[in-house]
Write a protein that holds these residues in place. Structure first.
Motif, mmCIF file in Angstrom:
data_model
loop_
_atom_site.group_PDB
_atom_site.id
_atom_site.type_symbol
_atom_site.label_atom_id
_atom_site.label_comp_id
_atom_site.label_asym_id
_atom_site.label_seq_id
_atom_site.Cartn_x
_atom_site.Cartn_y
_atom_site.Cartn_z
ATOM 1 N N LEU A 122 -13.777 -21.140 -5.538
ATOM 2 C CA LEU A 122 -14.439 -19.883 -5.914
ATOM 3 C C LEU A 122 -15.747 -20.137 -6.659
ATOM 4 N N CYS A 125 -18.546 -20.411 -4.231
ATOM 5 C CA CYS A 125 -18.974 -19.104 -3.702
ATOM 6 C C CYS A 125 -20.018 -18.475 -4.622
ATOM 7 N N PHE A 222 -16.013 -19.326 0.756
ATOM 8 C CA PHE A 222 -14.874 -18.457 0.451
ATOM 9 C C PHE A 222 -13.664 -18.846 1.302
ATOM 10 N N ALA A 225 -11.922 -21.806 -0.267
ATOM 11 C CA ALA A 225 -11.064 -21.476 -1.407
ATOM 12 C C ALA A 225 -9.714 -20.944 -0.932
#
Length: 510
Positions: A122, A125, A222, A225
């Protein structure tokens, strides 16, 4: 790590030692242990070290791989005059990473592999989103904040990755596992660079990359993750010979923080590897911001970036398999790897010195510098230098990981080794990103790269010669005190030989 099974080994989810009869290995039942056949190819079961390594590799493919694709352009894909945001962000990133890295093994052991990898993903991102925002708002603070956040996230992600890569494979395959990981991981940077190249193909001048580049890479990070949640707990991983990973019970924060200090006390020789750790990311800033960014157009930068990471894949393949060459003793391979790295250091960076002699930071700032496009006369030479830099980086990282993995098989200790590695590595990166932000002359930064790499190899030589053995006995790995045995099997034991033998049976085939 997750807690090891408690009590006597009476089920198929426990140690495989009691299942080995007449040379036969019995693997636990269940979907995690079923092999999948694709024509003539038989794939390893889901809870095998191979499958888990591939999953972790693709998490890194989608997260730090995309990060490398953006940073490999120099300036985070921005123009040279807008590179200050990227430089400040990366300096903050690695400064934070340097602190978090020392405790990342602790956090990974306490929270578990899946959560650590997801949390780390994350952060990537947010980091990519900050550049998309910067393209429109010039929000310097958000870019720097994203660097701080990613420093926390990446430290934990890399500690989890390092523990898996170094402790899951059997000793004879550690170099190969490192190679597989590095190839898949760097394929992420290659794919990301190809995306950049495609979206900026017609820009034959120096420019900022398009919004579409940042959006595409943001989506990929993303997905990385999310992919981390497909991993299984380490306690369920079973090797082909039926052996399991050396596991500790779920730790307390107190015991794990003390474990960092105990690692230094029990293995003080690892300090001699610290300069190699420090040097391992030092040269990125120079290569990305002082070579690729000022000397090439945006599409040539994207092409260079693609070739750089392809060279990393090739370097990892060559060194990973060479380090596991079966007909040569591991001690001999370790010494040979050191010699090859020493020779490469002077060959590759000697070529870099010749190129760096041709321009200065003052030339860049004044605009009095020739910028290469792939159609330019003389482009091929600098391109091959940049490819050599990529090959060298993969060789260096593969050797460092292999050296650490050859010292121990204990996943708890290796998680701390990986934390030290990434923390010290990041401290070096934070310093050189800051030096670049202060407009340190290019030649000074180049000399620091070359000197650190050569010097750190010399300092690490005693570890290569004296501490890497042909095999590491389980007894030495676990240092069998009563407290350690309690950590491994989950309950107190009597100080009797048959109780201690139980520990051996839980972590190896006999």
């Amino acid at each position: 790590m997750e807690e090891a099974g408690k009590g006597a080994t009476t089920t198929t989810t426990q140690s495989p030692a009691h299942l080995v009869e007449a040379g036969q290995v019995k693997i636990p039942t269940g979907w995690k242990y079923k092999k999948l056949k694709l024509g003539p190819i038989t794939l390893p079961w889901y809870a095998s070290p191979e499958s888990q390594l591939i999953l972790v590799s693709f998490v890194c493919f989608l997260c730090p791989g995309m990060f490398n694709a953006i940073n490999g352009l120099g300036g985070g894909g921005q123009l040279d005059q807008d590179a200050d945001a990227s430089t400040a962000s990366n300096s903050a990133l690695y400064a934070t990473f340097a602190v978090v890295g020392f405790f990342a093994g602790t956090v990974t052991n306490a929270l578990g592999i899946r959560f650590a990898l997801s949390f780390g993903g994350l952060g990537y991102c947010v980091y990519i989103s900050s550049y998309l925002c910067y393209n429109h708002t010039r929000n310097f603070g958000y870019v720097v904040f994203s660097g701080v956040l990613l420093g926390c996230c990446a430290g934990i992600l890399w500690a989890a990755q390092g523990a898996i890569m170094m402790s899951y494979p059997p000793e004879k395959l550690k170099g190969r596992f490192i190679s597989w990981f590095w190839i898949i991981f760097n394929m992420g940077a290659v794919i990301g660079s190809l995306v950049e190249l495609g979206l900026n193909f017609h820009k034959d001048h120096n420019d900022t990359v398009s919004d579409g580049t940042y959006i595409g890479i943001l989506i990929l990070t993303f997905l990385g993750a999310c992919l981390s949640w497909t991993l299984v707990d380490a306690k369920h991983v079973v090797r082909r010979d039926g052996s399991r990973i050396i596991l500790m019970k779920h730790p307390t924060w107190k015991t794990e923080i003390l474990g960092l200090w105990e690692t230094l006390l029990s293995d003080p020789y690892v300090i001699l590897l610290f300069p190699m750790f420090f040097a391992s990311n030092w040269f990125y800033t120079y290569q990305f911001n002082n070579v690729n960014l000022p000397r090439f157009t945006v599409r040539a930068r994207a092409l260079n970036n693609t070739l750089y990471w392809l060279a990393q894949m090739f370097g990892a393949l060559v060194f990973g398999f060479a380090l596991d060459f079966p007909n040569v003793r591991r001690t001999t391979r370790a010494k040979a790897a050191w010699v090859v790295m020493f020779v490469l250091t002077f060959a590759v960076w000697g070529g870099g010195y010749v190129f760096q002699m041709k321009y200065t930071r003052g030339d860049t700032e004044s605009g009095n510098i020739f910028v290469y496009d792939w159609r330019s006369s003389g482009y091929v030479g600098p391109m091959f230098l940049y490819i050599s830099y990529g090959f060298y980086d993969a060789a260096w990282q593969t050797c460092v990981y292999w050296f650490m993995g050859a010292i121990s098989n204990n996943s708890r200790k290796l998680a701390n080794f990986a934390g030290f590695y990434k923390g010290i590595q990041s401290a070096g990166a934070a310093i050189i990103w800051r030096l670049d932000g202060l407009n340190t002359p290019y030649m000074n930064l180049f000399a620091s790269c070359w000197g650190l790499l050569a010097g750190s190899l010399v300092i690490a030589l005693p570890v290569v010669i004296l501490k890497i053995k042909d095999t590491v006995p389980v007894e030495e790995d676990l240092a069998f005190t009563d407290e350690t045995i309690e950590d491994v099997i989950g309950h107190k034991v009597m100080n009797e030989p048959h109780e201690r033998e139980k520990v051996y049976a839980m972590v190896r085939r006999e």
